[in-house]
Motif scaffolding. Structure first.
Motif, PDB file in Angstrom:
ATOM      1  N   PHE A   1      33.442  60.682 -11.979  1.00 19.38           N
ATOM      2  CA  PHE A   1      34.054  60.967 -13.292  1.00 19.38           C
ATOM      3  C   PHE A   1      35.593  60.950 -13.238  1.00 19.38           C
ATOM      4  CE2 PHE A   1      30.141  63.951 -13.789  1.00 19.38           C
ATOM      5  CZ  PHE A   1      29.303  62.853 -13.964  1.00 19.38           C
ATOM      6  N   ALA A   2      36.149  60.445 -12.132  1.00 23.18           N
ATOM      7  CA  ALA A   2      37.610  60.528 -11.952  1.00 23.18           C
ATOM      8  C   ALA A   2      38.378  59.765 -13.035  1.00 23.18           C
ATOM      9  CB  ALA A   2      37.995  60.015 -10.568  1.00 23.18           C
ATOM     10  N   ASP A   3      37.815  58.655 -13.529  1.00 25.00           N
ATOM     11  CA  ASP A   3      38.541  57.837 -14.510  1.00 25.00           C
ATOM     12  C   ASP A   3      38.208  58.186 -15.956  1.00 25.00           C
ATOM     13  OD1 ASP A   3      39.615  56.423 -12.382  1.00 25.00           O
ATOM     14  OD2 ASP A   3      37.917  55.017 -12.338  1.00 25.00           O
ATOM     15  N   VAL A   4      37.419  59.232 -16.150  1.00 26.62           N
ATOM     16  CA  VAL A   4      36.966  59.545 -17.511  1.00 26.62           C
ATOM     17  C   VAL A   4      38.153  59.932 -18.405  1.00 26.62           C
ATOM     18  CG1 VAL A   4      35.656  61.248 -18.860  1.00 26.62           C
ATOM     19  CG2 VAL A   4      34.621  60.171 -16.838  1.00 26.62           C
ATOM     20  N   ASP A   5      38.192  59.337 -19.618  1.00 22.72           N
ATOM     21  CA  ASP A   5      39.258  59.657 -20.583  1.00 22.72           C
ATOM     22  C   ASP A   5      38.797  60.632 -21.654  1.00 22.72           C
ATOM     23  OD1 ASP A   5      41.406  57.796 -19.670  1.00 22.72           O
ATOM     24  OD2 ASP A   5      39.863  56.294 -20.096  1.00 22.72           O
ATOM     25  N   ALA A   6      37.489  60.654 -21.930  1.00 17.95           N
ATOM     26  CA  ALA A   6      36.965  61.552 -22.963  1.00 17.95           C
ATOM     27  C   ALA A   6      35.469  61.725 -22.738  1.00 17.95           C
ATOM     28  CB  ALA A   6      37.221  60.982 -24.356  1.00 17.95           C
TER      29      ALA A   6
ATOM     30  N   ASP B   1      42.427  66.157 -33.508  1.00 18.59           N
ATOM     31  CA  ASP B   1      43.394  65.076 -33.709  1.00 18.59           C
ATOM     32  C   ASP B   1      43.320  64.016 -32.611  1.00 18.59           C
ATOM     33  OD1 ASP B   1      44.427  66.127 -36.021  1.00 18.59           O
ATOM     34  OD2 ASP B   1      45.791  67.459 -34.937  1.00 18.59           O
ATOM     35  N   HIS B   2      42.483  64.254 -31.615  1.00 18.19           N
ATOM     36  CA  HIS B   2      42.362  63.315 -30.496  1.00 18.19           C
ATOM     37  C   HIS B   2      41.623  62.036 -30.917  1.00 18.19           C
ATOM     38  CE1 HIS B   2      41.066  61.848 -26.511  1.00 18.19           C
ATOM     39  NE2 HIS B   2      42.095  62.522 -26.040  1.00 18.19           N
ATOM     40  N   TRP B   3      41.938  60.901 -30.247  1.00 17.73           N
ATOM     41  CA  TRP B   3      41.270  59.634 -30.617  1.00 17.73           C
ATOM     42  C   TRP B   3      39.747  59.702 -30.467  1.00 17.73           C
ATOM     43  CZ3 TRP B   3      38.525  57.857 -26.502  1.00 17.73           C
ATOM     44  CH2 TRP B   3      39.017  58.037 -25.207  1.00 17.73           C
ATOM     45  N   ASN B   4      39.275  60.568 -29.567  1.00 17.37           N
ATOM     46  CA  ASN B   4      37.836  60.714 -29.380  1.00 17.37           C
ATOM     47  C   ASN B   4      37.178  61.126 -30.705  1.00 17.37           C
ATOM     48  OD1 ASN B   4      35.561  60.734 -27.681  1.00 17.37           O
ATOM     49  ND2 ASN B   4      35.818  62.909 -27.151  1.00 17.37           N
ATOM     50  N   PHE B   5      37.776  62.117 -31.370  1.00 19.79           N
ATOM     51  CA  PHE B   5      37.233  62.576 -32.652  1.00 19.79           C
ATOM     52  C   PHE B   5      37.453  61.538 -33.763  1.00 19.79           C
ATOM     53  CE2 PHE B   5      37.002  66.565 -30.450  1.00 19.79           C
ATOM     54  CZ  PHE B   5      35.988  67.270 -31.085  1.00 19.79           C
ATOM     55  N   ARG B   6      38.625  60.869 -33.721  1.00 16.02           N
ATOM     56  CA  ARG B   6      38.878  59.872 -34.773  1.00 16.02           C
ATOM     57  C   ARG B   6      37.893  58.707 -34.684  1.00 16.02           C
ATOM     58  NH1 ARG B   6      44.300  60.543 -33.627  1.00 16.02           N
ATOM     59  NH2 ARG B   6      44.407  58.464 -32.732  1.00 16.02           N
ATOM     60  N   ALA B   7      37.567  58.293 -33.434  1.00 16.89           N
ATOM     61  CA  ALA B   7      36.610  57.192 -33.266  1.00 16.89           C
ATOM     62  C   ALA B   7      35.250  57.582 -33.833  1.00 16.89           C
ATOM     63  CB  ALA B   7      36.496  56.831 -31.777  1.00 16.89           C
ATOM     64  N   ALA B   8      34.854  58.840 -33.623  1.00 16.20           N
ATOM     65  CA  ALA B   8      33.553  59.299 -34.128  1.00 16.20           C
ATOM     66  C   ALA B   8      33.572  59.472 -35.640  1.00 16.20           C
ATOM     67  CB  ALA B   8      33.167  60.609 -33.443  1.00 16.20           C
TER      68      ALA B   8
ATOM     69  N   LEU C   1      37.398  68.280 -15.966  1.00 21.75           N
ATOM     70  CA  LEU C   1      37.994  66.956 -16.157  1.00 21.75           C
ATOM     71  C   LEU C   1      39.357  67.036 -16.840  1.00 21.75           C
ATOM     72  CD1 LEU C   1      34.842  64.954 -17.362  1.00 21.75           C
ATOM     73  CD2 LEU C   1      35.604  65.366 -15.028  1.00 21.75           C
ATOM     74  N   GLY C   2      39.606  68.115 -17.571  1.00 20.03           N
ATOM     75  CA  GLY C   2      40.877  68.242 -18.293  1.00 20.03           C
ATOM     76  C   GLY C   2      41.014  67.211 -19.405  1.00 20.03           C
ATOM     77  N   LYS C   3      39.894  66.749 -19.962  1.00 20.45           N
ATOM     78  CA  LYS C   3      39.932  65.720 -21.014  1.00 20.45           C
ATOM     79  C   LYS C   3      39.306  66.251 -22.298  1.00 20.45           C
ATOM     80  CE  LYS C   3      41.557  62.762 -18.105  1.00 20.45           C
ATOM     81  NZ  LYS C   3      42.881  62.169 -18.155  1.00 20.45           N
ATOM     82  N   ASN C   4      39.519  65.522 -23.388  1.00 21.68           N
ATOM     83  CA  ASN C   4      38.947  65.920 -24.670  1.00 21.68           C
ATOM     84  C   ASN C   4      37.422  65.817 -24.616  1.00 21.68           C
ATOM     85  OD1 ASN C   4      38.003  64.996 -27.643  1.00 21.68           O
ATOM     86  ND2 ASN C   4      39.813  66.297 -27.803  1.00 21.68           N
ATOM     87  N   VAL C   5      36.773  66.865 -25.084  1.00 19.88           N
ATOM     88  CA  VAL C   5      35.308  66.883 -25.163  1.00 19.88           C
ATOM     89  C   VAL C   5      34.913  67.026 -26.628  1.00 19.88           C
ATOM     90  CG1 VAL C   5      33.193  68.077 -24.450  1.00 19.88           C
ATOM     91  CG2 VAL C   5      35.154  67.990 -22.891  1.00 19.88           C
ATOM     92  N   MET C   6      33.936  66.237 -27.035  1.00 18.91           N
ATOM     93  CA  MET C   6      33.477  66.280 -28.432  1.00 18.91           C
ATOM     94  C   MET C   6      31.963  66.426 -28.453  1.00 18.91           C
ATOM     95  SD  MET C   6      33.808  63.221 -31.230  1.00 18.91           S
ATOM     96  CE  MET C   6      33.038  62.020 -30.143  1.00 18.91           C
ATOM     97  N   LEU C   7      31.478  67.261 -29.386  1.00 17.24           N
ATOM     98  CA  LEU C   7      30.040  67.341 -29.616  1.00 17.24           C
ATOM     99  C   LEU C   7      29.726  66.507 -30.853  1.00 17.24           C
ATOM    100  CD1 LEU C   7      29.298  71.153 -29.032  1.00 17.24           C
ATOM    101  CD2 LEU C   7      29.505  69.331 -27.352  1.00 17.24           C
ATOM    102  N   LEU C   8      28.879  65.505 -30.660  1.00 11.97           N
ATOM    103  CA  LEU C   8      28.538  64.580 -31.746  1.00 11.97           C
ATOM    104  C   LEU C   8      27.041  64.692 -32.028  1.00 11.97           C
ATOM    105  CD1 LEU C   8      28.902  62.166 -33.642  1.00 11.97           C
ATOM    106  CD2 LEU C   8      29.090  60.672 -31.675  1.00 11.97           C
ATOM    107  N   PRO C   9      26.665  65.624 -32.906  1.00 15.18           N
ATOM    108  CA  PRO C   9      25.233  65.757 -33.209  1.00 15.18           C
ATOM    109  C   PRO C   9      24.776  64.565 -34.032  1.00 15.18           C
ATOM    110  CG  PRO C   9      26.510  67.237 -34.604  1.00 15.18           C
ATOM    111  CD  PRO C   9      27.491  66.559 -33.683  1.00 15.18           C
TER     112      PRO C   9
ATOM    113  N   PRO D   1      38.737  51.687 -28.733  1.00 13.58           N
ATOM    114  CA  PRO D   1      40.030  51.036 -28.441  1.00 13.58           C
ATOM    115  C   PRO D   1      41.040  51.192 -29.572  1.00 13.58           C
ATOM    116  CG  PRO D   1      38.218  49.583 -27.845  1.00 13.58           C
ATOM    117  CD  PRO D   1      37.601  50.746 -28.581  1.00 13.58           C
ATOM    118  N   ALA D   2      40.598  50.957 -30.830  1.00 10.60           N
ATOM    119  CA  ALA D   2      41.547  51.053 -31.959  1.00 10.60           C
ATOM    120  C   ALA D   2      42.025  52.481 -32.142  1.00 10.60           C
ATOM    121  CB  ALA D   2      40.892  50.538 -33.235  1.00 10.60           C
ATOM    122  N   ALA D   3      41.092  53.431 -32.038  1.00 15.14           N
ATOM    123  CA  ALA D   3      41.472  54.849 -32.232  1.00 15.14           C
ATOM    124  C   ALA D   3      42.454  55.273 -31.140  1.00 15.14           C
ATOM    125  CB  ALA D   3      40.226  55.735 -32.206  1.00 15.14           C
ATOM    126  N   ALA D   4      42.212  54.824 -29.915  1.00 10.39           N
ATOM    127  CA  ALA D   4      43.085  55.210 -28.800  1.00 10.39           C
ATOM    128  C   ALA D   4      44.459  54.551 -28.938  1.00 10.39           C
ATOM    129  CB  ALA D   4      42.443  54.842 -27.467  1.00 10.39           C
TER     130      ALA D   4
END
Ligand SMILES: [Zn+2]
Length: 487
Positions: free
Chosen positions: A185-190, A390-397, A428-436, A481-484
């Protein structure tokens, strides 16, 4: 309306996708019962094979042993792996669990819980695990297959973490995530976790917070043995009387926590934030239906939601050692243990809360002038979690939900905890999102007969949620990609 080729493929191959969920549901992977352990292992092997068919590289990671029902058993392995390692792409980690809660026809199921039932009239898919959490895992697999069948490039690298012990405390997983934070998981961004539910039945949600928990026991003891009130009433300091005096100092009937220092730590409410709660598509009636009575503290929907999601709460759970039988026994219990817990929100840390509670209860006990002995213990503590929407992870979802459902999602927090969420966020220190990807299947949120499993009968997934949920997961990956880039 989503008309991308992968979405069209999903619509045209519904029968194939339903058959996949059927296979998964019919493996009774109950993690909390030793006699079902071979099925949990088989479920992991089945899932690994499905992922490998898509070209993913998967390892089955042993997590050690446990003692269950008097037997020493191997924990079901976690599945850890990847699909894609392009350094130019963002990397998204997907988590799910392939074990399920127990279920049997005698709990009140309409259909055999481990026999998948597709009710074509209501367009519902019945079976244990259909929404929790096999449906969402199949959603990821379906979406990847749809990309491959339609020659749609997957614009992200994927990492997988699937466990078989979620319903039994995720034993062994925390250590694994911490270790893989420097490995797979070293390269994980979100991170994206699809293992919770919409708040209502019609509006998709994105979940960005969970409350933590500090659980306390308060022991008070005095006499060497239980006494008779006819002989010793008004002669001794009674432990139960002391306990009730203390417990009356914890919280008001309006839900206000009285332990000093706790409310002061909660961030003040902003107008923008209040609006988030006002916009959530749920009514006071939905709550009253789930509760089964009109007993909410507030009648303002936003206040009710905030009571559950953004403020701490203190609940008194029970008393060990109290006379609880029928009739009029005149015992004075010699020792008593009261239990209560506090649900935590940022910035309440369980250890700090423990200190505040200890100090307060000792001071209040001293005021009672009792010669009994007090002991306060924190039995368990879990931190709260909140992510930035406000993170791209949430915007993409969010964009994916808008494309698939034509609706803006509600942003929600959960009142309870999903501890692995915090583990991912911290390790991981990265953004985590719950997407039900579906609404809650429980007939209500009431806890039945003292056992959380008993009430969750007739687990089902609406076919529409399965299909549109699959598209949402796929479109979310396409949006990354676009959100990021616009971050
Ligand atoms: Zn689950």
């Amino acid at each position: 309306m989503l008309d991308a080729p992968f979405a069209k493929w999903i619509d045209e191959h519904q029968d194939e996708l339903i058959a996949r969920l059927k296979e998964a549901v019919e493996i009774p992977s109950v993690s909390g019962d030793a006699s079902y352990r071979p099925h949990v292992v088989r479920m992991g092997e089945w899932l690994r094979a499905e992922l490998e068919k898509l070209g993913a590289e998967i390892r089955s990671v042993p997590l050690g042993k446990q003692v269950l029902d008097g037997q020493e058993l191997d924990l079901p392995p976690a599945l850890v792996g990847s699909l894609g390692k392009d350094p130019k792409k963002k990397t998204v980690l997907v988590y799910g669990h392939y074990d399920v809660q127990p279920a049997s026809l005698s709990d009140g199921w309409k259909h055999e819980p481990f026999q998948f039932t597709h009710d074509k009239e209501t367009r519902r898919l019945y079976g244990r695990g259909s929404t929790d959490d096999k449906g969402p895992i199949m959603g990821w697999i379906n979406a990847i297959q749809a990309f491959q069948e339609t020659k749609t490039e997957i614009p992200v690298n994927l990492r997988f973490c699937f466990e078989g012990m979620e319903e039994s405390g995720s034993e062994g997983l925390e250590e694994l995530v911490i270790k893989e934070a420097k490995g797979e998981f070293a390269d994980v961004d979100a991170v994206c976790i699809s293992d919770n539910y919409w708040l209502g039945t019609t509006t998709p949600c994105l979940t960005y917070g969970l409350r933590g928990l500090s659980y306390f026991s308060v022991s008070i003891s005095g006499p060497a043995a239980d006494l008779h009130s006819g002989v010793f009433g008004n002669v001794v300091h009674e432990p139960m009387t002391d306990l009730f005096a203390l417990f009356s100092k914890l919280v008001t009937p309006q839900g206000k926590i009285l332990v000093p220092g706790i409310n002061e730590k909660v961030a003040p409410l902003t107008d923008d934030e209040r609006k988030l709660y006002e916009d959530i598509d749920v009514t006071l009636g939905d709550f009253e239906q789930a509760i089964g009575a009109k007993v909410t503290i507030s009648e303002d929907k936003a206040e009710v939601l905030m009571g559950r999601m953004r403020y701490p709460s203190l609940s008194i759970h029970g008393v060990e050692g109290a006379f609880s039988g029928q009739g009029a026994k005149t015992v004075i219990p010699a020792a008593i243990k009261g239990k209560f817990s506090i649900r935590l929100v940022p910035d309440l840390d369980p250890d700090e809360v423990n200190e505040l509670v200890q100090k307060y209860l000792k001071a209040e006990f001293a005021k009672l002038g009792s010669k009994n002995t007090l002991k306060v213990e924190m039995l368990s503590g879990g931190k709260p979690w909140v992510a930035s929407i406000d993170h791209w992870n949430f915007r993409a979802a969010k964009d994916a939900i808008e494309k698939v459902y034509g609706k803006t999602p509600s942003y929600t927090r959960e009142g309870g905890s999903i501890p692995i969420t915090l583990t991912f966020a911290e390790a991981l220190g990265k953004n985590v999102m719950l997407l039900p990807s579906a609404y809650r299947y429980f007939p209500s949120n009431r806890v039945g007969r003292g056992d959380d499993g008993a009430h969750s009968t007739n687990e089902k997934l609406d076919l529409a949620n399965y299909i549109e949920g699959t598209k949402t997961l796929g479109q979310y990956l396409l949006n990354v990609p676009a959100a990021a880039a616009s971050a």
